[in-house]
Design a protein around this motif. Sequence first.
Motif, PDB file in Angstrom:
ATOM      1  N   GLN A  44       0.622  -1.030  -0.042  1.00 38.78           N
ATOM      2  CA  GLN A  44       0.073  -0.057  -0.204  1.00 38.78           C
ATOM      3  C   GLN A  44       1.065   1.183  -0.141  1.00 38.78           C
ATOM      4  O   GLN A  44       0.506   2.198  -0.699  1.00 38.78           O
ATOM      5  CB  GLN A  44      -0.950  -0.056   1.303  1.00 38.78           C
ATOM      6  CG  GLN A  44      -1.984   0.940   1.370  1.00 38.78           C
ATOM      7  CD  GLN A  44      -3.107   0.751   2.324  1.00 38.78           C
ATOM      8  OE1 GLN A  44      -3.336  -0.351   2.710  1.00 38.78           O
ATOM      9  NE2 GLN A  44      -3.675   1.856   2.577  1.00 38.78           N
ATOM     10  N   CYS A  84     -10.429   5.921  -8.165  1.00 35.93           N
ATOM     11  CA  CYS A  84     -10.437   4.720  -7.377  1.00 35.93           C
ATOM     12  C   CYS A  84     -11.096   3.390  -7.970  1.00 35.93           C
ATOM     13  O   CYS A  84     -10.641   2.368  -7.415  1.00 35.93           O
ATOM     14  CB  CYS A  84     -11.477   5.318  -6.067  1.00 35.93           C
ATOM     15  SG  CYS A  84     -13.555   5.608  -6.835  1.00 35.93           S
ATOM     16  N   ASN A  88      -8.086   0.738  -6.988  1.00 32.42           N
ATOM     17  CA  ASN A  88      -8.715  -0.394  -5.867  1.00 32.42           C
ATOM     18  C   ASN A  88      -9.060  -1.755  -6.596  1.00 32.42           C
ATOM     19  O   ASN A  88      -8.917  -2.890  -5.962  1.00 32.42           O
ATOM     20  CB  ASN A  88      -9.671   0.167  -5.161  1.00 32.42           C
ATOM     21  CG  ASN A  88      -9.237   1.188  -3.882  1.00 32.42           C
ATOM     22  OD1 ASN A  88      -7.804   1.104  -3.645  1.00 32.42           O
ATOM     23  ND2 ASN A  88      -9.941   2.163  -3.693  1.00 32.42           N
ATOM     24  N   SER A  92      -7.111  -4.843  -5.653  1.00 31.03           N
ATOM     25  CA  SER A  92      -7.790  -6.174  -5.073  1.00 31.03           C
ATOM     26  C   SER A  92      -7.164  -7.391  -5.763  1.00 31.03           C
ATOM     27  O   SER A  92      -7.275  -8.553  -5.220  1.00 31.03           O
ATOM     28  CB  SER A  92      -9.123  -5.999  -5.201  1.00 31.03           C
ATOM     29  OG  SER A  92      -9.602  -6.192  -6.639  1.00 31.03           O
ATOM     30  N   GLU A 104     -14.981  -6.177  -1.540  1.00 27.74           N
ATOM     31  CA  GLU A 104     -14.955  -4.791  -2.060  1.00 27.74           C
ATOM     32  C   GLU A 104     -16.128  -3.958  -1.793  1.00 27.74           C
ATOM     33  O   GLU A 104     -17.278  -4.456  -1.682  1.00 27.74           O
ATOM     34  CB  GLU A 104     -14.843  -4.829  -3.575  1.00 27.74           C
ATOM     35  CG  GLU A 104     -13.687  -5.952  -4.142  1.00 27.74           C
ATOM     36  CD  GLU A 104     -13.473  -5.943  -5.726  1.00 27.74           C
ATOM     37  OE1 GLU A 104     -14.313  -5.375  -6.402  1.00 27.74           O
ATOM     38  OE2 GLU A 104     -12.774  -6.908  -6.082  1.00 27.74           O
ATOM     39  N   LEU A 125     -13.550   1.202  -1.977  1.00 27.78           N
ATOM     40  CA  LEU A 125     -12.433   0.634  -1.219  1.00 27.78           C
ATOM     41  C   LEU A 125     -12.494  -0.845  -1.002  1.00 27.78           C
ATOM     42  O   LEU A 125     -13.324  -1.319  -1.349  1.00 27.78           O
ATOM     43  CB  LEU A 125     -12.636   1.471   0.056  1.00 27.78           C
ATOM     44  CG  LEU A 125     -13.859   1.258   0.966  1.00 27.78           C
ATOM     45  CD1 LEU A 125     -13.384   1.446   2.598  1.00 27.78           C
ATOM     46  CD2 LEU A 125     -14.972   1.960   0.720  1.00 27.78           C
ATOM     47  N   LEU A 126     -11.496  -1.200  -0.207  1.00 29.87           N
ATOM     48  CA  LEU A 126     -11.337  -2.471  -0.102  1.00 29.87           C
ATOM     49  C   LEU A 126     -11.231  -2.889   1.525  1.00 29.87           C
ATOM     50  O   LEU A 126     -10.797  -2.099   2.332  1.00 29.87           O
ATOM     51  CB  LEU A 126     -10.014  -3.296  -0.443  1.00 29.87           C
ATOM     52  CG  LEU A 126      -9.590  -2.813  -2.168  1.00 29.87           C
ATOM     53  CD1 LEU A 126      -8.315  -3.298  -2.430  1.00 29.87           C
ATOM     54  CD2 LEU A 126     -10.905  -3.653  -2.860  1.00 29.87           C
ATOM     55  N   ASP A 138      -7.163   1.358   0.823  1.00 26.95           N
ATOM     56  CA  ASP A 138      -7.610   2.403  -0.254  1.00 26.95           C
ATOM     57  C   ASP A 138      -6.324   2.945  -0.687  1.00 26.95           C
ATOM     58  O   ASP A 138      -6.024   3.932  -0.177  1.00 26.95           O
ATOM     59  CB  ASP A 138      -8.548   3.249   0.517  1.00 26.95           C
ATOM     60  CG  ASP A 138      -9.257   4.232  -0.569  1.00 26.95           C
ATOM     61  OD1 ASP A 138      -8.978   4.193  -1.591  1.00 26.95           O
ATOM     62  OD2 ASP A 138     -10.382   4.897   0.162  1.00 26.95           O
ATOM     63  N   SER A 145      -5.464   9.540   0.324  1.00 21.37           N
ATOM     64  CA  SER A 145      -5.492   7.994   0.074  1.00 21.37           C
ATOM     65  C   SER A 145      -4.494   7.565   1.400  1.00 21.37           C
ATOM     66  O   SER A 145      -3.401   8.036   1.738  1.00 21.37           O
ATOM     67  CB  SER A 145      -4.801   7.665  -1.208  1.00 21.37           C
ATOM     68  OG  SER A 145      -5.604   7.922  -2.266  1.00 21.37           O
TER      69      SER A 145
END
Length: 294
Positions: A44, A84, A88, A92, A104, A125-126, A138, A145
Motif C-alpha cells: 500500500q 478509485c 482499488n 484487489s 470490495e 475501497l477494500l 484504499d 489516500s
Amino acid sequence: MSSELIQQQMPTPLATAIDLDAYFRRIGYTGDRTPTLETLREIQRLHTAAIPFENLNPLLGIPVLLDLNSLQQKMVKNGRGGYCFEQNRLLSQVLKALGFRVRELAARVLWNVPDGVVKAISHKLLNVQVGDAWYLADVGFGGLSPTGPVRVELDTVQTTPHEPFRVVDINEEMGLQALVKDEWRSLYSFTLREHQSPDYEMFSWYLCNHPDSYFLNNLAVARSTADRRYGLRNTVFTTHHLGGESEQRELTSVAEIRTVLEGVFQIALPDVPHLDATLQRLIDEVAETRHKTV
C-alpha cells in the motif's frame, strides 16, 4: 445444434490473470509474497507513491475501462494512474493473488461536503482480512489516500506513514477520518456490504458521463512520497510536507502543467491531440472565474 458447435461459436474469454511480477516492478516491491500485515503495509505504501491518482481519461473523454487487462495495460505497462475504481480494482486482484481475503466495498464521499448534504455512492475501497482482523485498504482517494492499512475498529487512532486515521460511527454507518492540521476530518462513510463488478461499472460510468461530474470538468491529481503529499487541482499545485507546512503554486501555462504531471506525478501523458487544448481551457476557466470575483 451440437454442443461442439456451440462451444466453437462461443467467444474466447479474455485473459484475466494478474501479472504480479510486472506490478511489483511498477511499484518497486521486492518483499515477501505471503498474505501478512507487513506485506499489505509495504504494498500500500509503495502503490500510493508509484501509481498516481489522476482523472485524465474522463477529462479528455477517453473511456475508463475496469477490466483487469485494461487496468494492467494502463497503470502497470503504460505509466498512467487512475481513480478509485481503477486503483482499488487493480490492488484487489494483486491481494487476492497473494492469498488475502478481500471484500470490495463502496462509500459516500464526505470530504468537503457540507453537513446535511447527501452524496451518491461514488467511491470504492477494500476490506482485507489478515489473520482474524479486517483492515481497510484504499489507494484511490487522491490527496488523502491512506498510505497504510487501517484496522476496522471503532474509535482507535491508527498511525500510517502519513496522517493518523480512525474509523468512527457516522449515522449508523462507519466513517473513515484523518487527522489533518489537528482536526479530525471525515473522508467518507461506508458499510461492510460487499459490492460486485457491475455496481462499480455503473458508479464509474456516472462519474464519466454526468455533465455535473467533477471529473469531467476538472483536473485532479495526487501522489504521496515518503515525506510529503503532492496535489494538483486544475492549475493549483500543492506540496504538503509531512508534519510541516503546505506550499502552493499557480501553474499559468500548458508547459508548466505538463512538466508537473510528467515530473512530479510521473505520468506518461496520453498521446491525444486535444490534451494541450484541454489544459489551456482549464487555465482560461480559472482566470475567468477569478476575474469575475474581483
